[in-house]
Write an enzyme that holds these catalytic residues in place. Structure first.
Site, PDB file in Angstrom:
ATOM      1  N   GLU A 168     -24.495 130.753  87.191  1.00  9.51           N
ATOM      2  CA  GLU A 168     -24.738 130.724  85.743  1.00  9.51           C
ATOM      3  C   GLU A 168     -24.371 132.018  85.022  1.00  9.51           C
ATOM      4  OE1 GLU A 168     -28.747 129.479  85.020  1.00  9.51           O
ATOM      5  OE2 GLU A 168     -28.395 127.481  85.811  1.00  9.51           O
ATOM      6  N   GLU A 356     -28.167 122.527  90.702  1.00  8.79           N
ATOM      7  CA  GLU A 356     -29.576 122.741  90.350  1.00  8.79           C
ATOM      8  C   GLU A 356     -30.029 121.684  89.362  1.00  8.79           C
ATOM      9  OE1 GLU A 356     -30.827 126.594  88.861  1.00  8.79           O
ATOM     10  OE2 GLU A 356     -29.663 127.647  90.398  1.00  8.79           O
TER      11      GLU A 356
HETATM   12  C1  BGC Z   1     -31.411 129.596  87.615  1.00 14.68           C
HETATM   13  C2  BGC Z   1     -32.612 129.736  88.524  1.00 14.68           C
HETATM   14  C3  BGC Z   1     -33.879 129.494  87.719  1.00 14.68           C
HETATM   15  C4  BGC Z   1     -33.848 128.089  87.187  1.00 14.68           C
HETATM   16  C5  BGC Z   1     -35.078 127.687  86.370  1.00 14.68           C
HETATM   17  C6  BGC Z   1     -31.511 128.503  86.607  1.00 14.68           C
HETATM   18  O1  BGC Z   1     -31.162 129.016  85.381  1.00 14.68           O
HETATM   19  O2  BGC Z   1     -30.244 129.547  88.350  1.00 14.68           O
HETATM   20  O3  BGC Z   1     -32.571 130.982  89.123  1.00 14.68           O
HETATM   21  O4  BGC Z   1     -35.028 129.725  88.449  1.00 14.68           O
HETATM   22  O5  BGC Z   1     -32.723 127.917  86.363  1.00 14.68           O
HETATM   23  O6  BGC Z   1     -35.219 128.462  85.244  1.00 14.68           O
END
Ligand code: BGC
Length: 459
Positions: A168, A356
């Site tokens: 990101e 993610e």
């Molecule tokens: C990131 C993580 C973070 C997650 C939740 C993403 O932006 O890669 O490191 O914990 O979102 O906020």
């Protein structure tokens, strides 16, 4: 109709994700150098609950049990990141063998347990020594990054086949070098624009280095993204939404695809011209094997003349009568479908992995058990949208939950719990939440279904 994991096909990659600073702890052991996050958390008032990631989940020492847990949950893929300053305490030069040994142990443990490692090279923890030289604002970062990436590929490429260059870039440059609420805590457009441009260059540079050293590697990089709606159909809100979309969803992916920065829709990005050197436009391009899509929520944007650079602002979810998470984000499953469609529409994108997706809710440990039905529903409804996208022709080939276990949620500290495994930070005891058991059953059996009502109703 019943939908199960089989509907995604046998080659779909299911996994869980973590990041070094959020889980490893052991911030100063075995020769590790300090990172920008180690420094940031030591300053007063930076972290909401006044905690640090110094100990986090102590994954550094508990990695073997944690990988065992992943195995016991039938999760075949584990995405984690390497802490640059564990390998190179000063960011360049000297290689810390103890740090290398740790990642060797972690990778070997995964392979022994038949879990495929997916390694992110940079998840925001720049060595502090490099920040002292300007960090991402300094163009020399290209050389530092080249050194670091080639070191990692030479050390681990015999066993790691799946790499992600950056995590990101919009978040670490935006929150770290423009708004200042993430490490290194720097503000202003003068810092943001060069940091953004150097991150864009490193994104593709990293890809090229891996390709040269390990031609058979599967190379990706990850992008945060959120579907954006205008607050009203009025043209000025629609235009503001377009600017935010260019900033949050297009700024880093389009240069990699050879489309350049989206300056038409985001005039402020023209300032990059001050930092452009000959060949940069070509050097921003890399033919990634996959892009990592990271999605949690959507944003609603309204015009605001007084907002510098963007003339618009995000309408907070709490003002919008929608379901909220602990982060104050809207639960919006359709958003992942829309973002998958959007990324898929770029013809140079070969494959998309959701690297993610997940949620923080107020989980309670009661009698040794964590019931988190809201997370189960969240995951099911987002996964249903991924399936819907796949069925409509989107080349989506994987889905990783954020996160394996509750961890250090950056500026928010430990209050938001994103894990499918609960962590008791006092005792470091891991307790699988109901969502973890659900994911495990779903991955194990072709009979565990996704709720098809959700699939129908979310359309
Ligand atoms: C990131 C993580 C973070 C997650 C939740 C993403 O932006 O890669 O490191 O914990 O979102 O906020």
């Amino acid at each position: 109709m019943i939908f199960t994991k089989d509907d995604f096909g046998p080659d779909f990659h299911w996994g869980v994700s973590t990041a070094a600073y959020q889980i490893e702890g052991a911030h100063d052991v075995d020769g590790k150098g300090p990172s920008v996050w180690d420094h940031f958390v030591s300053q007063k008032g930076k972290i909401q609950d006044h905690t640090t990631g110094n100990h986090a989940c102590n994954h550094y020492h508990n990695y073997s049990e944690d990988v065992g847990l992943i195995q016991s949950l039938n999760i075949p893929n584990y995405r984690f990141s390497i802490a640059w300053s564990r390998i190179m305490p000063d960011g360049i030069g000297y290689i810390n063998q103890d740090g290398v040994d740790y990642y060797n142990r972690l990778i070997d443990e995964c392979l022994d347990k038949e879990i495929t490692p997916w390694v992110t090279l940079y998840h925001w923890d720049l060595p502090l020594a490099l920040q002292k030289k300007g960090g991402w604002v300094n163009r020399e970062v290209l050389g530092w990054f080249e050194d670091y990436v080639s070191t990692c590929v030479k050390l681990f490429g015999d066993r790691v086949k799946n790499w992600m260059v950056l995590n990101e870039p919009m978040v670490f440059t935006g929150a770290g070098y423009f708004l200042g609420y993430h490490a290194p805590g720097i503000k202003g457009i003068k810092n943001f624009v060069p940091a953004m441009h150097h991150a864009t260059l490193c994104q593709s540079l990293g890809g090229r280095i891996i390709r040269d050293l390990q031609p058979e590697a599967n190379i990706g990089t990850t992008f945060s993204c959120s579907h954006i709606d205008p607050a009203s159909p009025e043209p000025k809100d629609v235009k503001a939404a377009k600017r935010f979309d260019a900033l949050l969803n297009r700024l880093f992916i389009e240069p990699a695809l050879g489309l350049g920065y989206p300056v038409e829709d985001l005039p402020i990005a023209r300032r990059v011209e001050d930092y452009l050197k000959a060949d940069d436009e070509q050097n921003m391009v890399f033919d990634f094997d996959f892009v990592g899509l990271q999605n949690y929520t959507r944003e609603v944007v309204r015009h605001n003349w007084y907002m510098p650079y963007l003339q618009g602002q995000i309408v907070k979810a709490e003002e919008r009568d929608v379901e909220l998470t602990t982060m104050g984000w809207e639960v919006y499953p359709k958003g992942i479908y829309k973002m998958l469609k959007k990324f898929n529409a770029y013809d140079k994108v070969k494959s998309i992995l959701v690297t993610e997706n997940g949620v923080a809710f107020d989980d309670q440990l009661e009698n040794g058990h964590v019931k988190d039905p809201k997370r189960v529903k969240f995951l099911q409804s987002y996964i249903c949208e991924v399936l819907k996208a796949k069925r409509s022709g989107v080349k989506v080939d994987g889905y990783f939950i954020w996160s394996l276990m509750d961890n250090f949620e950056w500026a928010e500290g430990y209050e938001p719990r994103f894990g499918i495994v609960y962590n008791d930070f006092e005792t470091q005891k891991r307790i699988v939440k109901d969502s973890g058991y659900w994911y495990s059953r779903f991955l194990k059996s072709s009979k565990v279904m996704l709720n098809d009502e959700l699939l129908k109703s979310s359309g």
